[in-house]
Write a protein that holds these residues in place. Structure first.
Motif, short mmCIF file in Angstrom:
data_model
loop_
_atom_site.label_atom_id
_atom_site.label_comp_id
_atom_site.label_asym_id
_atom_site.label_seq_id
_atom_site.Cartn_x
_atom_site.Cartn_y
_atom_site.Cartn_z
N VAL A 108 38.22 42.54 40.62
CA VAL A 108 39.46 42.28 41.34
C VAL A 108 40.04 41.01 40.72
O VAL A 108 39.31 40.06 40.45
N SER A 109 41.32 41.00 40.50
CA SER A 109 41.99 39.85 39.89
C SER A 109 41.72 38.58 40.69
O SER A 109 41.71 38.60 41.93
N SER A 110 41.49 37.48 39.99
CA SER A 110 41.26 36.20 40.66
C SER A 110 42.54 35.62 41.24
O SER A 110 42.50 34.80 42.15
N SER A 111 43.70 36.08 40.76
CA SER A 111 44.96 35.55 41.27
C SER A 111 45.68 36.50 42.22
O SER A 111 46.59 36.09 42.93
N ARG A 112 45.28 37.77 42.23
CA ARG A 112 45.93 38.75 43.10
C ARG A 112 44.87 39.69 43.67
O ARG A 112 44.35 40.54 42.96
N SER A 113 44.57 39.56 44.92
CA SER A 113 43.51 40.37 45.53
C SER A 113 43.88 41.85 45.66
O SER A 113 43.02 42.67 45.98
N PHE A 141 44.93 48.64 38.65
CA PHE A 141 44.93 49.49 39.84
C PHE A 141 45.49 48.72 41.03
O PHE A 141 45.13 47.57 41.25
N GLU A 142 46.32 49.38 41.80
CA GLU A 142 46.88 48.82 43.03
C GLU A 142 45.83 48.96 44.13
O GLU A 142 45.39 50.08 44.41
N GLN A 147 42.59 47.22 50.80
CA GLN A 147 42.46 45.92 51.44
C GLN A 147 42.69 45.99 52.95
O GLN A 147 42.40 45.04 53.66
N GLU A 148 43.24 47.08 53.41
CA GLU A 148 43.56 47.19 54.85
C GLU A 148 42.36 47.58 55.67
O GLU A 148 41.41 48.10 55.24
#
Length: 148
Positions: A108-113, A141-142, A147-148
């Protein structure tokens, strides 16, 4: 496949697809009209000794196989690029190409979860198990739904 389904080390496969002379010529005439891709006589006289498929055709076939085997129905929304693209052996009319895509890393991106990043190595082999394509791809990937 969903991002959560990918595991480091897993190999995604696609069964062989036969590359026809007609497909090779049509692609080359539109996108890579070098003589050894479009002119059978010139190809026979070339260092290749016959018609060969464009490397870009091989890439397009790999992309289709990856979409069918893994990305269709996923949250993938693009790629920032490829690295180390190689075509070690030419593709010939009638070759049956299969895909093996090995997951090298997943995070998972460190700047965008909400952003998943997958790095994998795609390899295509002909019917003689000769490597005809190798590249390292990154897919994004989105992850908002996860995340919900």
């Amino acid at each position: 496949m969903k991002f959560k389904d990918f595991e480091v080390g897993m190999v995604v496969t696609h069964p062989p697809v036969v590359v026809t002379r007609e497909d090779m010529l049509a692609f080359a005439r539109s996108f890579d009209p070098q003589p050894f891709h479009v002119d059978e006589e010139a190809a026979r006289e070339s260092r290749w000794g016959g018609l060969i498929g464009s490397g870009w055709l091989t890439c397009a076939l790999a992309m289709r196989m990856v979409c069918d085997a893994a990305l269709k129905g996923s949250e993938s929304f693009g790629s920032p690029g490829l690295e180390r693209l190689r075509w070690p052996k030419p593709v010939r009319p009638g070759d049956a190409l299969r895909l093996e895509a090995t997951v090298d890393s997943k995070r998972v991106s460190s700047s965008r979860s909400d952003l998943g990043i997958l790095r994998w190595t795609w390899r295509m082999f002909n019917q003689d198990d000769e490597l005809v394509l190798e590249l390292e791809a990154t897919n994004m990937f989105e992850l908002a739904d996860e995340q919900e």
